[in-house]
Each structure stands twice: as structure tokens, then as C-alpha cells.
Design an enzyme around this catalytic site. Structure first.
Site, PDB file in Angstrom:
ATOM      1  N   ASP A  12      -6.122   1.671   0.791  1.00  0.00           N
ATOM      2  CA  ASP A  12      -5.544   2.392  -0.184  1.00  0.00           C
ATOM      3  C   ASP A  12      -6.204   3.289  -0.666  1.00  0.00           C
ATOM      4  OD1 ASP A  12      -3.200   3.903  -0.084  1.00  0.00           O
ATOM      5  OD2 ASP A  12      -1.975   3.051  -0.745  1.00  0.00           O
ATOM      6  N   ASP A 107      -5.298   9.013   3.601  1.00  0.00           N
ATOM      7  CA  ASP A 107      -5.749   8.265   2.542  1.00  0.00           C
ATOM      8  C   ASP A 107      -5.069   6.856   2.158  1.00  0.00           C
ATOM      9  OD1 ASP A 107      -2.596   9.261   1.696  1.00  0.00           O
ATOM     10  OD2 ASP A 107      -3.419   8.764  -0.585  1.00  0.00           O
ATOM     11  N   GLU A 108      -4.898   6.440   3.871  1.00  0.00           N
ATOM     12  CA  GLU A 108      -4.863   5.096   4.251  1.00  0.00           C
ATOM     13  C   GLU A 108      -4.405   4.835   5.444  1.00  0.00           C
ATOM     14  OE1 GLU A 108      -0.144   3.353   3.431  1.00  0.00           O
ATOM     15  OE2 GLU A 108      -0.459   5.657   3.214  1.00  0.00           O
TER      16      GLU A 108
END
Length: 360
Positions: A12, A107-108
Site C-alpha cells: 500500500d 496504489d495498492e
């Protein structure tokens, strides 16, 4: 627990959009910064840095409210094309260590490194290497969690944020689950948490000791899911993008909302850009069949609308929102989701865009 011990990493990025802005503009690094819409256009915050979070600023918060909490907050418009490009660079780093990658957003992502030979198969060392590569090559920080099951990897990635790593070894799974506050489990929102507390359930051990039939009666699918998790069971595999039939994004509000305008602000300024970015990054060549909206009300009743539509269009979500809110019946809204069904590569299959276990 599953017989086969897996090695799952959840990565993350730390305040991703804001971190990219701080990286690219040194003047932003020591101030409270947010990426979002302007208050005069009734904008909402997409993300903010940790300086801003100290004042209570949060994602999906109206910009006007954020500025009341933090008058010195500097709000900049998002640069989605830049974020997409950086996300692709991050994916390239992931691919050095495994091909089993499940992106959840720009983003993860989940990574299954069970069969990876890098670092003699050590998931901990692989996670450290990924974080190091991201920092050295992109000048951004990432937090990571390592565990044998998906939900604990996700929980673990949040425990040492920012720029941290937390490892849950197989022999520590039950111990961690037993002491885990239920609000830390993905899928447990504010209203559900209140009901769980009213039933005397506060941590994983409380659920593990509870009667399964009572849990199912009181909490339905959530109760069944929590019971399995409380026993350290999460059978979900890391699903690569090539296996997906749909792409969706959703957001659970920290405070329920009620009006069309509030819903539309979040769709226009947060959910739609995220969906567009995710679709263009993961499936740039595949067309879509349908667009859909999902709404979960404060009473936990859920409704969806999906219509055939061959192109991703913001205006069409406006029409769908109008239709789905005719079912509101005065109820407040706790969650909004957008989804598109992808055109199959080989043949058309009649599938629901919102599978029963895909949006929990």
C-alpha cells in the site's frame, strides 16, 4: 487454516497522490497538502498527506470541511495521467518478484509470492526488496504486510504506516486474529461495528467463541465472513487482472450522506477518475459491456443498477445515479460503488457485475 501455507504480500503506497505531488514539488513537503477539488466547486478531497491527517482531514471529505479543520491546507488538483504512469512503474517492480499480482487500485495490490524463488523464497525479504526498489527508483514510500492469508496481509500493511513492514508468520495467525479489534477487519463499517459491540463482540476471539448460527442469524453474510476470519480462514486467492470480468471501485463514508449532489461530487471527483485510471491501466484494449452503480444504505440494504453501455462515460453514471436513488426511501447512504463489465476476450458470458463476494 488452509493446508497449503501461502505467502501473501499486501503493498500500500503511502498517501500516494499527495506523495507524488510532494516528490515533484519540494515546496509541498513540509506543509499540509491535499489532492482534490476546489471548495468553490463543492469539491472533495481525494487524498492528503500525513501533516493534513493530523488535523482530521480524510479522503472523500468535502474540501470546505477540510479547510475548516485545517485552514492552512493547500489543495492541488489531481494529475491522473502522472499517477497512472507512476503506478505502471510500481507494477513493473512487482513483476520482478511474481506474476501473481492483484491490483486493487493505482496504489495498492496483493502479491502471491508462494512460488517465488527470489531471496530463497522469503516473503519478508521480498517485501523489503520491493519497498527498497520503490524508494530508490521512484522516491516514494510504501508500506507492506506479509501473512499467509489475504485479509491479514492487508491488516498488517496498515500497522507500521507510513514506510513500514509488518509480518504475520503462520504460527502467529490465530494469536493476532484473537486480539484484532473488529473495526480493523476489512468490510466492517461504523454501523456494523456498533451492532457487533451491542452483541458483545469486540475482538476476533469474541467472534471465534460465538455460536455460528447466531452470528449468521444476526449478521448474515458479514457474520459468516467474520466467523471464518476469526478462525484464521481466508480462502481467497490472489486474482490477477487477466482473470477479471469486471472492474469496480467503491467508497464507504466515514459519515453517511443523503443527497444526490453529495453522491455526485464523490462520483465525479473521486470514484470515476479512479475507475477510469484502473480500467485504462489494467485493460486498455478491452471494451466494456455495461456500467453500473451500487449503493449501500445506512440500514445495510444494498441495491445495484447496471445497464448495457459500450463505453465508459461519466454522464451515463449521472443517469444511473438518478435511477438508483429512486430506491432511497429517505435512507442515508453509507457506500457508493461504480463498476464496468468487461467485454470477454473469447465469448460473452452472462455475469453479474457485482458478485456476492466481490464487494465486501
Amino acid at each position: 487454516m488452509q493446508d497449503r501455507i501461502r505467502k501473501i504480500i499486501h503493498v500500500d503506497m503511502d498517501c500516494f497522490f499527495a506523495a507524488v505531488e510532494m516528490r515533484d514539488n519540494p515546496a509541498y513537503r513540509e506543509i499540509a497538502l491535499a489532492v482534490g477539488g476546489h471548495e468553490k466547486q463543492r469539491g472533495v478531497i481525494s487524498t492528503c498527506n500525513y501533516q493534513a491527517r493530523k488535523f482530521g482531514v480524510r479522503s472523500a471529505m468535502p474540501t470546505a470541511q477540510a479547510l475548516k479543520l485545517c485552514p492552512q491546507l493547500h489543495v492541488v488538483p489531481g494529475r491522473m495521467s502522472v499517477y497512472k504512469s507512476v503506478s505502471q512503474q510500481i507494477q513493473t517492480i512487482f513483476q520482478r518478484y511474481t506474476s501473481l499480482i492483484e491490483p486493487l487500485s493505482l496504489d495498492e495490490a496483493y502479491l502471491d509470492v508462494s512460488e517465488s524463488t527470489a531471496y530463497q523464497g522469503s516473503a519478508t525479504l521480498i517485501a523489503q526488496a520491493i519497498r527498497r526498489d520503490i524508494w530508490q527508483e521512484l522516491n516514494l514510500t510504501a508500506s507492506a504486510g506479509v501473512a499467509p492469508i489475504k485479509f491479514l496481509a492487508k491488516v498488517a500493511s496498515d500497522l507500521n504506516k507510513p514506510d513500514g513492514l509488518y509480518v504475520v508468520t503462520p504460527d502467529k495467525v490465530q494469536e493476532m486474529v484473537d486480539s484484532l479489534p473488529l473495526e480493523k477487519i476489512p468490510g466492517v463499517g461504523k454501523v456494523a461495528l456498533e451492532k457487533l459491540h451491542q452483541a458483545g463482540l469486540y475482538v476476533g476471539a469474541d467472534v471465534r467463541r460465538a455460536d455460528y448460527r447466531k452470528l449468521l442469524h444476526q449478521f448474515g453474510r458479514l457474520g459468516a465472513s467474520l466467523w471464518k476470519k476469526s478462525h484464521g480462514i481466508d480462502e481467497r486467492e490472489v486474482v490477477t487482472e487477466r482473470e477479471r470480468k469486471s472492474v469496480g471501485v467503491e467508497y464507504t463514508f466515514s459519515q453517511n450522506i443523503s443527497t444526490f449532489q453529495e453522491c455526485w461530487q464523490v462520483i465525479e471527483q473521486k470514484l470515476y477518475p479512479e475507475l477510469d485510471a484502473r480500467l485504462s491501466r489494467a485493460h486498455p484494449q478491452r471494451g466494456i459491456i455495461k456500467q453500473g452503480i451500487k449503493v449501500k444504505f445506512a440500514d445495510f440494504q444494498q441495491t445495484t443498477i447496471e445497464h448495457v453501455h459500450p463505453a465508459l462515460e461519466l454522464d451515463y453514471f449521472h443517469e444511473l445515479l438518478e435511477q438508483v436513488l429512486t430506491r432511497q426511501q429517505g435512507r442515508e447512504i453509507r457506500l457508493l460503488g461504480l463498476s464496468v463489465m468487461l467485454k470477454p476476450e473469447l465469448q460473452m458470458k452472462q455475469l453479474s457485475m457485482f458478485p456476492s463476494d466481490g464487494w465486501q
